[in-house]
Design a protein around this motif. Structure first.
Motif, PDB file in Angstrom:
ATOM      1  N   TRP A 287       0.824  -1.153   0.050  1.00  0.00           N
ATOM      2  CA  TRP A 287      -0.024   0.068  -0.135  1.00  0.00           C
ATOM      3  C   TRP A 287       0.914   1.272   0.098  1.00  0.00           C
ATOM      4  N   GLN A 290       1.386   1.768  -3.714  1.00  0.00           N
ATOM      5  CA  GLN A 290       0.089   1.547  -4.613  1.00  0.00           C
ATOM      6  C   GLN A 290      -0.973   2.529  -4.008  1.00  0.00           C
ATOM      7  N   ALA A 292      -4.017   2.782  -0.815  1.00  0.00           N
ATOM      8  CA  ALA A 292      -5.085   1.888  -0.265  1.00  0.00           C
ATOM      9  C   ALA A 292      -5.846   1.174  -1.151  1.00  0.00           C
ATOM     10  N   LYS A 293      -6.312   1.706  -2.037  1.00  0.00           N
ATOM     11  CA  LYS A 293      -7.357   1.227  -3.125  1.00  0.00           C
ATOM     12  C   LYS A 293      -6.893   0.071  -3.714  1.00  0.00           C
ATOM     13  N   ILE A 294      -5.612   0.427  -4.474  1.00  0.00           N
ATOM     14  CA  ILE A 294      -5.126  -0.989  -5.222  1.00  0.00           C
ATOM     15  C   ILE A 294      -4.707  -1.940  -4.190  1.00  0.00           C
ATOM     16  N   GLN A 296      -6.296  -2.867  -1.748  1.00  0.00           N
ATOM     17  CA  GLN A 296      -7.502  -3.732  -1.582  1.00  0.00           C
ATOM     18  C   GLN A 296      -7.496  -4.637  -2.580  1.00  0.00           C
ATOM     19  N   VAL A 297      -7.381  -4.216  -3.878  1.00  0.00           N
ATOM     20  CA  VAL A 297      -7.720  -4.934  -4.873  1.00  0.00           C
ATOM     21  C   VAL A 297      -6.464  -6.179  -5.112  1.00  0.00           C
ATOM     22  N   GLU A 329      -6.955   2.705  10.126  1.00  0.00           N
ATOM     23  CA  GLU A 329      -7.592   3.154   8.454  1.00  0.00           C
ATOM     24  C   GLU A 329      -7.193   1.690   7.967  1.00  0.00           C
ATOM     25  N   ILE A 333      -9.655  -0.368   6.014  1.00  0.00           N
ATOM     26  CA  ILE A 333      -9.503  -0.796   4.633  1.00  0.00           C
ATOM     27  C   ILE A 333      -9.668  -2.489   4.386  1.00  0.00           C
ATOM     28  N   ASP A 336     -13.230  -3.318   4.718  1.00  0.00           N
ATOM     29  CA  ASP A 336     -14.187  -2.967   3.538  1.00  0.00           C
ATOM     30  C   ASP A 336     -13.849  -3.803   2.453  1.00  0.00           C
ATOM     31  N   ALA A 337     -12.783  -4.550   2.450  1.00  0.00           N
ATOM     32  CA  ALA A 337     -12.651  -5.599   1.416  1.00  0.00           C
ATOM     33  C   ALA A 337     -13.136  -6.836   1.588  1.00  0.00           C
TER      34      ALA A 337
END
Ligand code: SF4
Length: 355
Positions: A287, A290, A292-294, A296-297, A329, A333, A336-337
């Motif tokens: 992270w 990349q 947090a969002k990537i 998660q992916v 956080e 994260i 949420d995933a």
């Protein structure tokens, strides 16, 4: 062999050759790779838990003789912002880490020409006498330099550092474990066999290590696969790597310049590493490079670990990339995933499961 045959070979839990790995990287589409990597991850970690560690990077100095062309962190001795942290500063950082529930410090520096084995023995034993914390420190290039400076073998150097309090070794400085690339991006740094030799000796002395890969600079896809196969070969021998951490070159403020790998390139290489490294239990999402969002992916592309909370991080930040997250956080994260978040220690023992 066609892509479908390679995919079913991997799905049947058969090891892929370098050529088959390369064919996947070159010809399989993103989602196909992700699906296969996700199924490997589910087989190895069926419990849908994503782990993380609370730790701090302490970069004890930014003075470095290696002057890698991809590095925005190092400074020449004598430059106005060159530094070496005092022991008191290091102790204060460790106290803060422990106060935040931290269990590990990752001390890495530049390779400072004047810091020899006695400096590190004194530092590690002072830490050991004051704090109960995992000392996960010194990458192979630092250990190699200390050994050369002291005219000691790698084994004797590691034995002395271990006796002083060094517990485990981070897998930094691997970049790409192919000398053609190393000669271009880090010409003064140890070669791939030297990096491997330090890790092998560490494993034989019972010191766990991680392994990394920095990609997206000058390497070819063949060289990415070669890197993975070389790590897999050593892991077959020693079983000493706890995790693999691929991350992307950050070109900001570097001599090498160029561009960053895209998210698609990152996810494909991450997925391939999960597929190829059948003897590694853990793959970390990055992270820090990349976001947090990537990251998660990445959990759907083979990663089962979120790495460190990075109470402090200065090396990637020097390249102008400053993703920051608190422990809460990171937990949010992960949840949420669709996963359960759990704090772990250096050796992946679960310490706290977050409700
Ligand atoms: S990457 Fe490490 S070894 Fe290379 S210049 Fe930066 S601090 Fe020194």
């Amino acid at each position: 062999m066609g892509i479908d045959r390679i995919l079913s070979k991997s799905a049947d839990q058969q090891r892929l050759t370098a050529g088959e790995g390369l064919a996947l990287l070159q010809h399989a589409d993103l989602l196909t790779l992700g699906e296969l990597a996700g199924s490997v991850r589910k087989r190895l970690h069926p419990e849908r838990v994503v782990t993380f560690i609370v730790d701090r990077n302490i970069n004890y100095t930014n003075i470095c003789v290696n002057k890698c062309r991809f590095c925005a962190f190092y400074r020449e001795a004598g430059s106005p912002d060159a530094y070496v942290l005092s022991k008191e500063e290091i102790f204060r950082k460790i106290e803060e880490t422990i106060a935040l529930g931290g269990t590990q410090i990752l001390m890495q520096g530049g390779v400072h020409p004047d810091l020899g084995i006695e400096y590190f023995e004194d530092l590690f034993s002072s830490i050991r006498s004051r704090f109960a914390i995992q000392v996960h420190s010194l990458s192979p290039s630092e250990i190699s330099y200390v050994a050369r400076k002291a005219k000691l073998s790698i084994t004797d150097t590691l034995k002395r550092l271990k006796a002083a309090g060094l517990d485990s070794i981070p897998g930094g400085g691997a970049e790409i474990l192919v000398d053609r690339v190393r000669e271009q991006v880090s010409p003064n740094k140890i070669r791939w066999r030297d990096w491997m030799a330090v890790m092998k000796e560490a494993h034989q002395l019972g010191m766990p290590t991680t392994a990394t890969m920095m990609f997206g600079s000058l390497e070819t896809q063949e060289e990415i696969v070669q890197h993975l196969v070389r790590l897999r070969d050593l892991q077959d021998e020693t079983r000493g790597f706890t995790a693999f951490i691929p991350w992307t070159y950050q070109p900001g403020n570097t001599e090498l310049g160029g561009r960053s790998a895209t998210a698609v390139e990152y996810l494909k290489v991450l997925a391939l590493s999960r597929i190829m490294l059948d003897n590694f239990m853990n793959i970390q999402a990055s992270w820090v490079t990349q976001g947090a969002k990537i990251a998660q992916v990445a959990l759907e592309f083979g990663a089962n670990d979120f790495g460190s909370t990075m109470i402090e991080e200065t090396v990637v930040a020097a390249a102008g990339v400053s993703f920051r997250m608190t422990r809460q956080e990171i937990v949010n994260i992960i949840k949420d995933a669709g996963y359960t978040a759990a704090q772990r220690d250096t050796c992946y023992k679960i310490l706290v499961v977050e409700k």
